[in-house]
Design an enzyme around this catalytic site. Structure first.
Site, PDB file in Angstrom:
ATOM      1  N   TYR A  75       0.803  -1.220   0.000  1.00 36.02           N
ATOM      2  CA  TYR A  75       0.000   0.000   0.000  1.00 36.02           C
ATOM      3  C   TYR A  75       0.841   1.278   0.000  1.00 36.02           C
ATOM      4  CZ  TYR A  75      -3.522  -3.457   1.137  1.00 36.02           C
ATOM      5  OH  TYR A  75      -4.326  -4.552   1.099  1.00 36.02           O
ATOM      6  N   PRO A 105     -11.301  -0.616  -3.041  1.00 35.39           N
ATOM      7  CA  PRO A 105     -12.547  -1.255  -3.486  1.00 35.39           C
ATOM      8  C   PRO A 105     -13.775  -0.380  -3.208  1.00 35.39           C
ATOM      9  CG  PRO A 105     -11.307  -2.656  -1.951  1.00 35.39           C
ATOM     10  CD  PRO A 105     -10.765  -1.267  -1.848  1.00 35.39           C
ATOM     11  N   HIS A 113      -7.791   1.044   1.121  1.00 35.82           N
ATOM     12  CA  HIS A 113      -7.545  -0.335   1.538  1.00 35.82           C
ATOM     13  C   HIS A 113      -6.461  -0.493   2.612  1.00 35.82           C
ATOM     14  CE1 HIS A 113      -7.702  -4.573   1.097  1.00 35.82           C
ATOM     15  NE2 HIS A 113      -7.955  -4.640  -0.180  1.00 35.82           N
ATOM     16  N   SER A 127     -11.409 -12.164  -4.860  1.00 35.17           N
ATOM     17  CA  SER A 127     -11.587 -12.152  -3.413  1.00 35.17           C
ATOM     18  C   SER A 127     -13.030 -12.473  -3.063  1.00 35.17           C
ATOM     19  CB  SER A 127     -11.237 -10.761  -2.891  1.00 35.17           C
ATOM     20  OG  SER A 127     -11.232 -10.777  -1.504  1.00 35.17           O
TER      21      SER A 127
HETATM   22  N1  COA Z   1     -18.924 -29.889   2.532  1.00 31.82           N
HETATM   23  C1  COA Z   1     -19.930 -29.182   3.076  1.00 31.82           C
HETATM   24  N2  COA Z   1     -19.783 -27.898   3.512  1.00 31.82           N
HETATM   25  C2  COA Z   1     -18.561 -27.319   3.365  1.00 31.82           C
HETATM   26  C3  COA Z   1     -17.482 -28.012   2.798  1.00 31.82           C
HETATM   27  C4  COA Z   1     -17.699 -29.365   2.375  1.00 31.82           C
HETATM   28  N3  COA Z   1     -16.715 -30.093   1.839  1.00 31.82           N
HETATM   29  N4  COA Z   1     -16.413 -27.191   2.796  1.00 31.82           N
HETATM   30  C5  COA Z   1     -16.809 -26.030   3.339  1.00 31.82           C
HETATM   31  N5  COA Z   1     -18.107 -26.107   3.695  1.00 31.82           N
HETATM   32  C6  COA Z   1     -18.922 -25.087   4.377  1.00 31.82           C
HETATM   33  C7  COA Z   1     -18.138 -24.426   5.496  1.00 31.82           C
HETATM   34  O1  COA Z   1     -18.294 -25.159   6.684  1.00 31.82           O
HETATM   35  C8  COA Z   1     -18.814 -23.069   5.578  1.00 31.82           C
HETATM   36  O2  COA Z   1     -20.044 -23.214   6.265  1.00 31.82           O
HETATM   37  P1  COA Z   1     -20.843 -21.927   6.860  1.00 31.82           P
HETATM   38  O3  COA Z   1     -21.432 -21.192   5.695  1.00 31.82           O
HETATM   39  O4  COA Z   1     -21.880 -22.564   7.699  1.00 31.82           O
HETATM   40  O5  COA Z   1     -19.834 -21.132   7.607  1.00 31.82           O
HETATM   41  C9  COA Z   1     -19.160 -22.766   4.140  1.00 31.82           C
HETATM   42  O6  COA Z   1     -19.186 -24.023   3.475  1.00 31.82           O
HETATM   43  C10 COA Z   1     -18.192 -21.839   3.473  1.00 31.82           C
HETATM   44  O7  COA Z   1     -16.914 -22.448   3.420  1.00 31.82           O
HETATM   45  P2  COA Z   1     -15.952 -22.208   2.163  1.00 31.82           P
HETATM   46  O8  COA Z   1     -16.742 -21.864   0.971  1.00 31.82           O
HETATM   47  O9  COA Z   1     -15.035 -23.368   2.076  1.00 31.82           O
HETATM   48  O10 COA Z   1     -15.185 -20.897   2.501  1.00 31.82           O
HETATM   49  P3  COA Z   1     -14.581 -20.320   3.840  1.00 31.82           P
HETATM   50  O11 COA Z   1     -15.664 -19.711   4.654  1.00 31.82           O
HETATM   51  O12 COA Z   1     -13.696 -21.324   4.496  1.00 31.82           O
HETATM   52  O13 COA Z   1     -13.723 -19.139   3.238  1.00 31.82           O
HETATM   53  C11 COA Z   1     -11.863 -18.055   2.230  1.00 31.82           C
HETATM   54  C12 COA Z   1     -12.657 -19.361   2.363  1.00 31.82           C
HETATM   55  C13 COA Z   1     -10.632 -18.275   1.412  1.00 31.82           C
HETATM   56  C14 COA Z   1     -12.741 -17.002   1.554  1.00 31.82           C
HETATM   57  C15 COA Z   1     -11.514 -17.594   3.675  1.00 31.82           C
HETATM   58  O14 COA Z   1     -10.657 -18.554   4.252  1.00 31.82           O
HETATM   59  C16 COA Z   1     -10.777 -16.302   3.732  1.00 31.82           C
HETATM   60  O15 COA Z   1      -9.566 -16.279   3.794  1.00 31.82           O
HETATM   61  N6  COA Z   1     -11.526 -15.160   3.778  1.00 31.82           N
HETATM   62  C17 COA Z   1     -10.981 -13.842   3.868  1.00 31.82           C
HETATM   63  C18 COA Z   1     -10.795 -13.258   2.500  1.00 31.82           C
HETATM   64  C19 COA Z   1     -10.534 -11.789   2.562  1.00 31.82           C
HETATM   65  O16 COA Z   1      -9.867 -11.280   3.439  1.00 31.82           O
HETATM   66  N7  COA Z   1     -11.096 -11.085   1.581  1.00 31.82           N
HETATM   67  C20 COA Z   1     -11.030  -9.671   1.503  1.00 31.82           C
HETATM   68  C21 COA Z   1      -9.822  -9.156   0.823  1.00 31.82           C
HETATM   69  S1  COA Z   1     -10.002  -7.409   0.635  1.00 31.82           S
END
Ligand code: COA
Length: 635
Positions: A115, A128, A352, A564
């Site tokens: 940044y 964003p 950001h 993202s």
């Molecule tokens: N079977 C059934 N359910 C599953 C599954 C599977 N194999 N794998 C995951 N799920 C479920 C999870 O339990 C979760 O349930 P919930 O909705 O009840 O919480 C849901 O599906 C979502 O999981 P998933 O899609 O795997 O994503 P996540 O929540 O683990 O997120 C990232 C993944 C990469 C987005 C997250 O780890 C991350 O880093 N987020 C931050 C990103 C960020 O900072 N963005 C902004 C940048 S400016």
């Protein structure tokens, strides 16, 4: 170092949130409020991965991106770098020593590299936007009423920030660092030549009690607390905002000084120094920088068709629509700028550097809910309210010229960008979970398929991975393109595989992505580690190792897909610009039964087109669903 030693003065209010506790984006939430600092102290430090693990993974991730001879060359460089007693081991040792002395070995470096040292304009390239679904209000009266609710909502949220009672956000069952939540209000980026600064005034001895209101390119300081420290009510805010509108309408036209904040950072840094030579400008700039946030009351634009409205609004929040429209009605250095137009549009632009999307999404979910559910507020007097203070600027001739240049530059940047918002309604997380797959990984593989279908090559891909399991954690990169994703996308496009084979390849690709995600969020990604090794070399006066000058490294860092996930409870959609000309910026908000997606491109290469990408993404998602359904055993 103990976290609390870093902690400056803290302000406490005795107020309670009118809306009570919030539930942040992932919904799963701890009991209300363990106190901020005791939670922070319980978080682990960010680890430094082992050298060999990072180098092995690096070779794996570049495999789909380069040809055989490029790969062989890279492999030799990596072997040389990683050999026993070689430069890699030396740098690893130095990095471990650095990490031993720090609360988070990466966070200061990341703030600087990603940044503050970046010299590109923050507009489109970095900041964003988030757009809300369309409201029914219209005209200046409707705008003022809506804006008053937005301000009241943020002040309501701020109570939990001031009291340090925000609920702890959870990800995959693990509590996350909350530091960023406490930095999004009362903060601002400060322009500089070569490097910017970043200030948060929330914990200063006299924390700000005002917001900046921007209307017709004019700046006002609006005190938003009564003498008894209660926040102004919606009715009081309406009165104050109406006063600003009336006062502005009686004033002559102003030079759009705010457009300078859209300049590349060196140009703005030097213009800023000139502005600061004048005492009145100094006072106005200080007021804007210290304010809790900026509220931009935008002017009416030409009508947009209903089906383009969402995409258009995403763009207007990102950049203001151009110098003839509202780009001058901004202060792009301000961390939070709430935007309210005169035709049902509400959104935000955010700078950001202090925070990732999730704290912003939590704030906006609160704003959305608050505006939707009128609350009963105590009767409040409008008689004793001090008039909002106009913030004048003395603009000399050379600054006028700079403003003209900045207007031309930002207009050409804006004209070079297209944004498309997709509201994909065929299915959402529920269907994907029913297939026992990770929704995020499934969506990332759909992006791989869409890109491969259109461009016939795998894309270097960036997905943000949260490092907030660790104290002061920011992000690492999930490299979504892998040999397994390539095997799947090639098999679909070649059309030669059976549906069973495609389903198996799809499941492998999703599983590989999920495995990478788990590594990345546990501090075992490769991108930040490689960055750390490079920076420690520079800081120790050593030469940059050859692996960083390798064309493969450059290719791996030119992200064709910059992506993202930013989940919100409401139908909010974050958007940002692409990282390269040959690429797309994609942000998505997956819901149970639909997925909101923003797609951006620069208009320089005709093959990179948002409508084509959107349509191909829709067919990719549908095709992947069809494959899974067709391949599942019939009962
Ligand atoms: N079977 C059934 N359910 C599953 C599954 C599977 N194999 N794998 C995951 N799920 C479920 C999870 O339990 C979760 O349930 P919930 O909705 O009840 O919480 C849901 O599906 C979502 O999981 P998933 O899609 O795997 O994503 P996540 O929540 O683990 O997120 C990232 C993944 C990469 C987005 C997250 O780890 C991350 O880093 N987020 C931050 C990103 C960020 O900072 N963005 C902004 C940048 S400016």
């Amino acid at each position: 170092m103990i976290y609390s030693k870093l902690r400056p003065h803290l302000v406490r209010h005795s107020l309670v949130s009118l809306h009570g506790q919030l539930v942040p984006k992932h919904g799963v939430l701890s009991v209300p409020s363990s106190r901020f600092y005791s939670h922070q102290e319980s978080l682990p430090n960010l680890p430094v991965p082992t050298l060999q693990q990072t180098l092995d993974k690096y070779l794996k991730t570049v495999t789909p991106l380069v040809n055989e001879s490029e790969f062989n060359h890279t492999q030799k460089l990596v072997q040389e770098f990683g050999k026993a007693n070689g430069i890699g081991e030396k740098l690893q040792e130095l990095l471990l020593q650095h990490a031993d002395k720090k609360e988070n070995w990466l966070s200061d470096w990341w703030l600087d590299e990603a940044y503050l040292k970046s010299r590109a304009s923050v507009v489109i390239h970095c900041s964003p936007s988030v757009s809300f679904p369309k409201y029914k209000f219209s005209g200046v009266k409707g705008q003022v009423e809506q804006a008053a609710k937005v301000v009241a909502a943020i002040l309501d949220y701020k109570v939990n920030i001031d009291n340090e009672t925000l609920p702890v956000e959870m990800l995959s069952g693990k509590p996350l660092c909350m530091d960023q939540y406490y930095r999004i209000l009362s903060s601002c980026r400060i322009p500089g030549v070569e490097k910017d600064g970043s200030r948060c005034y929330a914990r200063s001895w006299r924390p700000p009690r005002h917001i900046t209101v921007i209307y017709k390119n004019k700046y006002f300081e609006l005190e938003v607390y009564n003498r008894d420290r209660t926040p102004l009510t919606i009715r009081q805010l309406e009165t104050q905002l109406s006063r600003i509108v009336t006062a502005t309408n009686g004033m002559p036209h102003s030079d759009p000084v705010g457009i300078l904040t859209s300049e590349d950072r060196d140009t703005w840094g030097s213009a800023y120094q000139t502005l600061m030579e004048d005492r009145q400008n100094q006072a106005s700039l200080r007021s804007i920088q210290r304010s809790i946030f900026a509220l931009c009351l935008d002017e009416r634009l030409s009508k947009v068709s209903e089906n383009r409205w969402r995409s258009d609004m995403a763009g207007r929040c990102l950049h203001g629509g151009g110098s003839q429209y509202n780009t001058g009605n901004r202060w792009f250095d301000k961390t939070v700028q709430m935007i309210v137009d005169q035709d049902g549009g509400v959104g935000l632009a955010y700078e950001h550097s202090p925070a990732e999307g999730p704290p912003i999404a939590a704030l906006l979910d609160h704003v959305y809910k608050y505006c939707d559910e009128p609350i009963t507020q105590p009767r409040s007097s409008i008689l004793s309210l001090p008039h909002p203070k106009f913030l004048p600027f003395n603009i000399k001739e050379d600054t006028k010229v700079r403003i003209e240049h900045a207007s031309m530059k930002v207009d050409s940047l804006i004209n070079n960008l297209t944004i498309e918002v997709l509201n994909f309604k065929d299915f959402g997380k529920d269907f994907i979970k029913s297939q026992k797959l990770s929704p995020d990984s499934f969506f990332q593989i759909a992006l791989q398929l869409a890109y491969y279908t259109l461009h016939n090559k795998p894309p270097a891909t960036y997905e943000s991975a949260s490092l907030r399991r660790f104290r002061l954690g920011r992000t690492d990169t999930i490299r979504s393109c892998s040999s397994t994703s390539q095997a799947f996308t090639e098999a679909v496009v070649s059309g030669k595989s059976s549906v069973q084979d495609l389903a198996a390849k799809l499941r492998d690709a999703v599983a590989a992505h999920r495995a990478y995600t788990v590594c990345a969020v546990s501090g075992n990604g490769i991108d930040r580690h490689l960055l750390g090794l490079r920076l420690i070399a520079t800081k120790s006066g050593l030469e940059t190792p050859d692996i960083y000058n390798d064309p493969t490294y450059k290719k791996a860092m030119s992200f064709n897909l910059s992506t993202s996930q930013v989940p919100c409870k409401a139908d909010l959609c974050m958007a940002f610009g692409p990282a390269v000309n040959e690429g797309y910026g994609v942000c998505y908000n997956p819901k149970n039964n639909k997925i909101l997606v923003s797609i951006s491109v620069f208009n320089t290469i005709p093959e990179y087109n948002t409508v084509k990408f959107k349509n191909t993404l829709i067919s990719s998602l549908q095709r992947m669903k069809d494959i899974l359904v067709a391949a599942s055993p019939k009962l």
